[in-house]
Design a protein around this motif. Structure first.
Motif, PDB file in Angstrom:
ATOM      1  N   VAL A 297      53.446  34.580  63.289  1.00  0.00           N
ATOM      2  CA  VAL A 297      52.072  34.572  62.789  1.00  0.00           C
ATOM      3  C   VAL A 297      51.815  33.345  61.919  1.00  0.00           C
ATOM      4  N   ALA A 298      52.685  33.090  60.964  1.00  0.00           N
ATOM      5  CA  ALA A 298      52.481  31.958  60.058  1.00  0.00           C
ATOM      6  C   ALA A 298      52.527  30.623  60.797  1.00  0.00           C
ATOM      7  N   LYS A 299      53.465  30.483  61.703  1.00  0.00           N
ATOM      8  CA  LYS A 299      53.616  29.220  62.427  1.00  0.00           C
ATOM      9  C   LYS A 299      52.388  28.899  63.260  1.00  0.00           C
ATOM     10  N   VAL A 300      51.884  29.902  63.986  1.00  0.00           N
ATOM     11  CA  VAL A 300      50.731  29.642  64.853  1.00  0.00           C
ATOM     12  C   VAL A 300      49.458  29.457  64.030  1.00  0.00           C
ATOM     13  N   MET A 301      49.336  30.177  62.928  1.00  0.00           N
ATOM     14  CA  MET A 301      48.149  30.026  62.084  1.00  0.00           C
ATOM     15  C   MET A 301      48.126  28.657  61.417  1.00  0.00           C
TER      16      MET A 301
ATOM     17  N   MET B 193      51.954  41.880  54.344  1.00  0.00           N
ATOM     18  CA  MET B 193      51.997  42.041  55.800  1.00  0.00           C
ATOM     19  C   MET B 193      52.478  40.760  56.487  1.00  0.00           C
ATOM     20  N   PHE B 194      53.173  40.951  57.602  1.00  0.00           N
ATOM     21  CA  PHE B 194      53.696  39.828  58.385  1.00  0.00           C
ATOM     22  C   PHE B 194      54.450  38.832  57.508  1.00  0.00           C
ATOM     23  N   THR B 195      55.351  39.346  56.700  1.00  0.00           N
ATOM     24  CA  THR B 195      56.128  38.505  55.786  1.00  0.00           C
ATOM     25  C   THR B 195      57.584  38.970  55.766  1.00  0.00           C
ATOM     26  N   GLY B 196      58.492  38.019  55.991  1.00  0.00           N
ATOM     27  CA  GLY B 196      59.906  38.324  55.890  1.00  0.00           C
ATOM     28  C   GLY B 196      60.567  38.842  57.143  1.00  0.00           C
ATOM     29  N   ASP B 197      59.901  38.680  58.292  1.00  0.00           N
ATOM     30  CA  ASP B 197      60.522  39.091  59.552  1.00  0.00           C
ATOM     31  C   ASP B 197      60.082  38.148  60.673  1.00  0.00           C
ATOM     32  N   SER B 198      60.571  38.379  61.880  1.00  0.00           N
ATOM     33  CA  SER B 198      60.279  37.469  62.984  1.00  0.00           C
ATOM     34  C   SER B 198      58.807  37.471  63.375  1.00  0.00           C
ATOM     35  N   SER B 199      58.153  38.621  63.285  1.00  0.00           N
ATOM     36  CA  SER B 199      56.718  38.671  63.591  1.00  0.00           C
ATOM     37  C   SER B 199      55.933  37.806  62.615  1.00  0.00           C
ATOM     38  N   GLY B 200      56.317  37.883  61.344  1.00  0.00           N
ATOM     39  CA  GLY B 200      55.677  37.060  60.332  1.00  0.00           C
ATOM     40  C   GLY B 200      55.881  35.577  60.591  1.00  0.00           C
TER      41      GLY B 200
ATOM     42  N   ALA C 167      46.400  28.510  58.117  1.00  0.00           N
ATOM     43  CA  ALA C 167      47.375  28.774  57.062  1.00  0.00           C
ATOM     44  C   ALA C 167      47.866  27.469  56.444  1.00  0.00           C
ATOM     45  N   SER C 168      48.188  27.539  55.154  1.00  0.00           N
ATOM     46  CA  SER C 168      48.586  26.336  54.415  1.00  0.00           C
ATOM     47  C   SER C 168      50.010  25.894  54.724  1.00  0.00           C
ATOM     48  N   ILE C 169      50.877  26.838  55.082  1.00  0.00           N
ATOM     49  CA  ILE C 169      52.267  26.523  55.411  1.00  0.00           C
ATOM     50  C   ILE C 169      52.669  27.280  56.678  1.00  0.00           C
ATOM     51  N   PRO C 170      53.707  26.827  57.392  1.00  0.00           N
ATOM     52  CA  PRO C 170      54.082  27.443  58.670  1.00  0.00           C
ATOM     53  C   PRO C 170      55.089  28.581  58.563  1.00  0.00           C
ATOM     54  N   THR C 171      55.349  29.067  57.359  1.00  0.00           N
ATOM     55  CA  THR C 171      56.312  30.153  57.185  1.00  0.00           C
ATOM     56  C   THR C 171      55.739  31.236  56.284  1.00  0.00           C
ATOM     57  N   SER C 172      56.305  32.446  56.424  1.00  0.00           N
ATOM     58  CA  SER C 172      55.870  33.580  55.601  1.00  0.00           C
ATOM     59  C   SER C 172      57.117  34.377  55.236  1.00  0.00           C
ATOM     60  N   GLN C 173      57.711  34.025  54.100  1.00  0.00           N
ATOM     61  CA  GLN C 173      59.008  34.596  53.743  1.00  0.00           C
ATOM     62  C   GLN C 173      58.951  35.597  52.589  1.00  0.00           C
ATOM     63  N   THR C 174      58.156  35.284  51.568  1.00  0.00           N
ATOM     64  CA  THR C 174      58.030  36.162  50.402  1.00  0.00           C
ATOM     65  C   THR C 174      56.572  36.223  49.967  1.00  0.00           C
TER      66      THR C 174
ATOM     67  N   GLY D  51      53.578  30.801  48.414  1.00  0.00           N
ATOM     68  CA  GLY D  51      52.531  29.789  48.443  1.00  0.00           C
ATOM     69  C   GLY D  51      51.661  29.803  49.683  1.00  0.00           C
ATOM     70  N   LEU D  52      51.885  30.757  50.579  1.00  0.00           N
ATOM     71  CA  LEU D  52      51.057  30.856  51.778  1.00  0.00           C
ATOM     72  C   LEU D  52      49.621  31.218  51.408  1.00  0.00           C
ATOM     73  N   VAL D  53      48.683  30.388  51.848  1.00  0.00           N
ATOM     74  CA  VAL D  53      47.255  30.635  51.626  1.00  0.00           C
ATOM     75  C   VAL D  53      46.566  30.604  52.983  1.00  0.00           C
ATOM     76  N   LEU D  54      45.793  31.623  53.284  1.00  0.00           N
ATOM     77  CA  LEU D  54      45.061  31.669  54.549  1.00  0.00           C
ATOM     78  C   LEU D  54      43.685  31.036  54.383  1.00  0.00           C
ATOM     79  N   LYS D  55      43.251  30.343  55.428  1.00  0.00           N
ATOM     80  CA  LYS D  55      41.957  29.665  55.421  1.00  0.00           C
ATOM     81  C   LYS D  55      41.081  30.239  56.533  1.00  0.00           C
ATOM     82  N   ASN D  56      39.951  30.794  56.165  1.00  0.00           N
ATOM     83  CA  ASN D  56      38.991  31.357  57.123  1.00  0.00           C
ATOM     84  C   ASN D  56      39.595  32.496  57.944  1.00  0.00           C
ATOM     85  N   ALA D  57      40.605  33.169  57.387  1.00  0.00           N
ATOM     86  CA  ALA D  57      41.246  34.289  58.084  1.00  0.00           C
ATOM     87  C   ALA D  57      41.705  35.329  57.063  1.00  0.00           C
TER      88      ALA D  57
END
Length: 220
Positions: free
Chosen positions: A84-88, A74-81, A94-101, A105-111
């Motif tokens: 989401v990743a940048k603000v998180m 979810m929320f990966t590979g498009d503008s909405s993603g 979130a561990s990184i500001p992008t969500s591409q694949t 390596g994206l890891v969520l913290k407390n979410a």
């Protein structure tokens, strides 16, 4: 809890309760858009993802046809993603500001991120019957994610599903509203879709303010 969420996710991935949605996501995966013609689409229902000990639950509408339905998350590979990743990341979720694949390596913290509907619907409009068919998955996630104190709803459909989930009365939907109940705190936000972000209905500062509020609430 980990085994429970893995068991649930296996059931979600093979779900075919809604013939219209099952056919649509397969059709999209087969008849790809030009920009992704060389990629293999996931083309199955999507489970949620994130920290199973999270205090913040983020509920979206449904996977995007060429975002989550393509990448398998979810929320990966498009503008909405991207939004989401940048603000998180900015607010420490979130561990990184992008969500591409799915394996970026994206890891969520407390979410933890999930959705009211697990298959991409045509025109982003699931039917009432389809939403009801998917609701049981959201209920199971609530049982497993026992630390959740705050829910951030991205869009009205997500808000309505959340109110049903916690058996609370829905109020008038709007951006960056907070509703406090005995059992849960609910924040509402416009969805970070292109229809909202590219028209100025949802600005970056408005979007960031929602997550700043969520961050304060989960710390209290």
């Amino acid at each position: 809890m980990k085994n429970s969420i893995e068991s649930l996710n296996k059931k979600i991935v093979i779900c075919k309760k809604c013939p219209r949605l099952a056919e649509y996501i397969q059709d999209v995966a087969k008849n790809k858009v030009r920009r992704f013609k060389d990629e293999k689409y996931y083309g199955r229902p999507l489970s949620g993802f994130g920290d199973i000990k999270a205090r913040l639950l983020i509920v979206g509408l449904a996977p995007a046809a060429h975002g989550g339905n393509r990448t398998g998350r979810m929320f990966t590979g498009d503008s909405s993603g991207d939004w989401v990743a940048k603000v998180m990341h900015r607010h420490g979720f979130a561990s990184i500001p992008t969500s591409q694949t799915k394996n970026d390596g994206l890891v969520l913290k407390n979410a933890y991120i999930t959705a009211a509907v697990r298959c991409a619907p045509p025109q982003n409009k699931p039917t009432r019957e389809e939403m009801e068919a998917c609701f049981g998955f959201l209920e199971k996630e609530r049982e497993i994610l026992q630390n959740v104190t705050t829910v951030l709803c991205l869009g009205k459909i997500a808000y309505d599903a959340t109110c049903k989930l916690f058996s609370v009365k829905s109020e008038k939907f709007g951006h960056n509203k907070l509703f406090v109940y005995d059992s849960i705190k609910i924040i509402t936000s416009y969805h970070p879709s292109k229809q909202n972000t590219q028209t100025g209905r949802l600005t970056w500062s408005q979007w960031s303010a929602v997550f700043a509020k969520a961050k304060k609430l989960v710390k209290n």
